[in-house]
Scaffold this active site. Structure first.
Site, PDB file in Angstrom:
ATOM      1  N   SER A 160      -3.974  -3.126 -11.914  1.00 43.06           N
ATOM      2  CA  SER A 160      -4.206  -3.447 -10.508  1.00 43.06           C
ATOM      3  C   SER A 160      -5.704  -3.559 -10.229  1.00 43.06           C
ATOM      4  O   SER A 160      -6.382  -4.388 -10.825  1.00 43.06           O
ATOM      5  CB  SER A 160      -3.533  -2.390  -9.622  1.00 43.06           C
ATOM      6  OG  SER A 160      -3.427  -2.828  -8.296  1.00 43.06           O
ATOM      7  N   GLU A 255       6.143  -9.061  -8.130  1.00 40.39           N
ATOM      8  CA  GLU A 255       4.857  -8.638  -7.578  1.00 40.39           C
ATOM      9  C   GLU A 255       4.210  -9.647  -6.638  1.00 40.39           C
ATOM     10  O   GLU A 255       4.308 -10.858  -6.843  1.00 40.39           O
ATOM     11  CB  GLU A 255       3.866  -8.388  -8.709  1.00 40.39           C
ATOM     12  CG  GLU A 255       4.271  -7.318  -9.687  1.00 40.39           C
ATOM     13  CD  GLU A 255       3.111  -6.915 -10.566  1.00 40.39           C
ATOM     14  OE1 GLU A 255       1.999  -6.732 -10.038  1.00 40.39           O
ATOM     15  OE2 GLU A 255       3.320  -6.786 -11.783  1.00 40.39           O
ATOM     16  N   HIS A 285       5.138  -3.868  -9.630  1.00 38.37           N
ATOM     17  CA  HIS A 285       3.716  -3.655  -9.871  1.00 38.37           C
ATOM     18  C   HIS A 285       3.494  -2.454 -10.794  1.00 38.37           C
ATOM     19  O   HIS A 285       3.979  -1.356 -10.539  1.00 38.37           O
ATOM     20  CB  HIS A 285       3.030  -3.420  -8.521  1.00 38.37           C
ATOM     21  CG  HIS A 285       1.546  -3.425  -8.556  1.00 38.37           C
ATOM     22  ND1 HIS A 285       0.810  -4.520  -8.935  1.00 38.37           N
ATOM     23  CD2 HIS A 285       0.641  -2.468  -8.228  1.00 38.37           C
ATOM     24  CE1 HIS A 285      -0.475  -4.248  -8.846  1.00 38.37           C
ATOM     25  NE2 HIS A 285      -0.606  -3.001  -8.425  1.00 38.37           N
TER      26      HIS A 285
END
Length: 326
Positions: A160, A255, A285
């Site tokens: 991320s 996602e 995610h």
């Protein structure tokens, strides 16, 4: 996003029943609660509740170090080799950290790769300017090399926001003329802060973790100078991506950041780099964090094999250097 994206080919055909259950738990236990929070402190409390559920692999040894203001935690498992390092940059939108959850995942990745893990405990926004995270990521790499580790026995990885930091760090290493690491892994990366991918809106309801309100909260917390969204340092998709080591990009179809991962993987390839894009059907995610999901275990195994291949491309240590956690 209005960019040419690679065909959407997935590793798996359908998600496992465990993955479907996990998606449901994630939506109820994380996404819905944080949608009702308007303060970073409140969101951190929700994340901390889930972090306490993490299970550290047996035999993991973790030790923290604070050197000249830089905080890192070193992870060793029975399979770790002393001279092989995974430098890990955790996600959390630059505003959250879940040390147990990310530490457990890093330990499992170390076991698959036969490496020692180093997780950078960079300062969080909004208490600190987001620039500190980028500075600390590069400094951590320099410290690892300064400890005597061969750069070709180092892989940088992140998820991320940590994927953003990983790619930005690779670029900074190249631009400073430092010795490059053996490779890098981007898990569900956010590399384009314009958030202009079609999946941001297209997967708004499908994504079990991320929501529009959370992204807005993160944006308001880390927003710095004007033009930050397209500044190559903070939005590395917009940088020159040539001359980088091999990069593995991993993402799930559910996602918001699906198209971000696809776009950066395509640009990395177009820039002449070796690498691979792995898209997982039905996965959320950073699904690698949930060790009870079979896709997570399989993916970490593939990431470990990628790391081993990166290490094998250069002279390294033999199995004689394998150490056990003290």
């Amino acid at each position: 996003m209005h960019r040419e994206l690679p065909p959407l080919e997935t590793v798996n055909q359908v998600p496992s029943w465990q993955a479907r259950v996990y998606n449901r738990i994630l939506k109820i236990g994380f996404k819905r609660p944080i949608q009702k929070r308007s303060q970073i402190a409140e969101v951190r409390k929700v994340a901390a509740t889930m972090d306490r559920l993490a299970v550290m692999p047996e035999g993991t040894h973790c030790q923290g170090y604070l050197i000249d203001g830089l905080s890192c935690h070193w992870y060793r498992v029975p399979e770790s080799c002393s001279g092989k390092v995974i430098l890990y940059l955790h996600g959390g939108g630059f505003v959250i950290k879940t040390p147990q959850t990310h530490g457990a995942m890093l330990a499992r990745l170390c076991a698959h790769a036969g490496a020692t893990g180093v997780m950078v405990d960079y300062p969080l926004a909004p208490e600190h300017r987001v620039e500190r995270a980028y500075d600390d990521a590069l400094t951590a790499y320099e410290r690892v090399l300064g400890s005597g580790v061969n750069p070709q026995q180092v892989v940088i990885a992140g998820d991320s926001a940590g994927g953003n930091l990983t790619l930005s760090t690779l670029i900074a290493i190249r631009d400073k003329g430092l010795s490059a690491p053996a490779g890098a892994i981007l898990l569900s990366p956010c590399t384009d802060l314009t958030l202009s991918g079609d999946s941001v809106l297209g997967n708004l309801d499908r994504d079990p973790m991320l929501s529009a309100s959370f992204l807005a909260l993160v944006r308001d917390s880390v927003e710095g100078s004007a033009g930050m969204e397209t500044n190559p340092r903070y939005s590395p998709y917009h940088a020159d991506l040539s001359g980088l080591p091999p990069v593995l990009v991993v993402v799930g179809t559910e996602e918001l950041l699906l198209d971000d991962a696809r776009a950066v993987a395509a640009k990395l390839k177009q820039s002449g780099n070796r690498g691979e894009l792995r898209v997982w059907q039905g996965m959320p995610h950073v699904f690698q964090l949930m060790h009870r999901v079979p896709e997570a275990a399989r993916c970490l195994g593939e990431c470990g094999e990628f790391i081993r291949q990166c290490f094998a491309r250069s002279p390294g240590l033999t199995d004689a250097s394998r150490t056990t956690a003290e």
